[in-house]
Write an enzyme that holds these catalytic residues in place. Sequence first.
Site, PDB file in Angstrom:
ATOM      1  N   GLY A  79      69.896 -13.323  33.963  1.00 31.11           N
ATOM      2  CA  GLY A  79      70.812 -14.146  34.734  1.00 31.11           C
ATOM      3  C   GLY A  79      72.214 -13.581  34.808  1.00 31.11           C
ATOM      4  N   ASP A 115      63.946 -13.238  37.305  1.00 29.51           N
ATOM      5  CA  ASP A 115      64.376 -14.317  38.197  1.00 29.51           C
ATOM      6  C   ASP A 115      65.872 -14.189  38.474  1.00 29.51           C
ATOM      7  OD1 ASP A 115      65.115 -15.121  35.549  1.00 29.51           O
ATOM      8  OD2 ASP A 115      65.302 -17.187  36.237  1.00 29.51           O
ATOM      9  N   GLY A 120      70.189 -16.231  30.923  1.00 23.77           N
ATOM     10  CA  GLY A 120      70.147 -17.665  30.707  1.00 23.77           C
ATOM     11  C   GLY A 120      69.994 -18.000  29.234  1.00 23.77           C
ATOM     12  N   GLU A 170      62.400 -10.091  31.225  1.00 18.26           N
ATOM     13  CA  GLU A 170      61.683 -11.374  31.199  1.00 18.26           C
ATOM     14  C   GLU A 170      60.195 -11.262  30.849  1.00 18.26           C
ATOM     15  OE1 GLU A 170      65.419 -11.998  33.469  1.00 18.26           O
ATOM     16  OE2 GLU A 170      63.860 -10.463  33.491  1.00 18.26           O
TER      17      GLU A 170
END
Length: 406
Positions: A151, A182, A102, A174
């Site tokens: 992501g 995630d 992301g 992360e």
Amino acid sequence: MMQRFKAALLLRRSPHSPRFLNHHRTLCSLPDSALTEDLDSQVLVEAKAWSRTAILNRPSVLNALSTAMGARLQNLYTCWENDPDIGFVAIKGSGRAFCAGGDIVTLYHTINAGKMEDCKEFFRKTYTFIYFLGTYLKPHVALLNGITMGGGAGVSIPGTFRVATDKTVFATPETLIGFHPDAGASFYLSHLPGHLGEYLGLTGEKLNGAEMIACGLATHYAHTARLPLIEEQLGKLVTDDPSVIETCLEKYSELVYPDKTSVVNRFEMLDKCFSHDTVEEIIDALESEASKTNDAWCSSTLKRLKETSPLSLKVSLKSIREGRFQSLDQCLIREYRMSLQGISNLISRDFREGVRARMVDRDLAPKWDPPSLEQVSEDMVEHYFSPLSEFEPDLELPTKLREAFS
């Protein structure tokens, strides 16, 4: 498992759906440029006779995912799934990355500007597309050439086939930025062999293409130089049959094995250290093994864990452990809740601090809050898994229309 799931979905399609597609062209297949044209530059489309390829196209930021990209992918994939003249779909990246994850720098600035609704929209769009991919009714091929992190793994691993190369670098880093794995990571990490998922999720360490094959994150491997040939051969296929696509990929892929020193050859040690119930016990086990064996891997793993956010370590371990007993949609709904908590600053500012230290100021000296595992309370961890407020809705996924898998 995922291939069998996709095959089962395809077999359940209407008996009137042809295995080999006819020459009729629908409106959906022709005007790809007409689909939200303002987003075209971030996700390009390559059209072949019986397939479509989405090209993530932000090479200057390693194809980091934006809200606009999530919306564009959702629109394209919906259109392609509904088009009977498109047999299968592929995705790849521009430049030296597939997708680095992301766009956390933009997210950081959006949080600082107080635009929390924009942040929520980013997570909603991204996670919804990941669920759509995980329940996609057509075969899907992801060409994971280059950096594939966070992501980026989320928008590829739930699909049918994943082709890794000699340039593939996978990670879920992360915890190094005060966040949690995630974008569906708690689902696929928890389903890796042994306790490899806990190791990858807590340390953020990298895997190469050969290691991805060995643990099942990738389905095929090819040297980068062979990718144009693979794409050319895929473009010639007239099929929606996953077994035909798999045969094509196998014909042009290579056998590869990880180095003897690879972590995927350390399952006994991984299980001995990362199977414990708490982060403190995991660290104790690593320290015990390091003192007994003088193993450099134990020492480097300990060093890595001590660089990460203590709160993120505890939250991430719980998330991966819960993912082992949840379906993809349940993981995404929980991760959405966790992500909103993580950016809310109500429990900690670790996400903002982690992005600042690694991506903005780049001083690599984050000041974690709390600064130690001992100071991370159970209530703080549990808060991540609770609704943001009684007025904040959970992520809504079309689970009644699209069957999830576990």
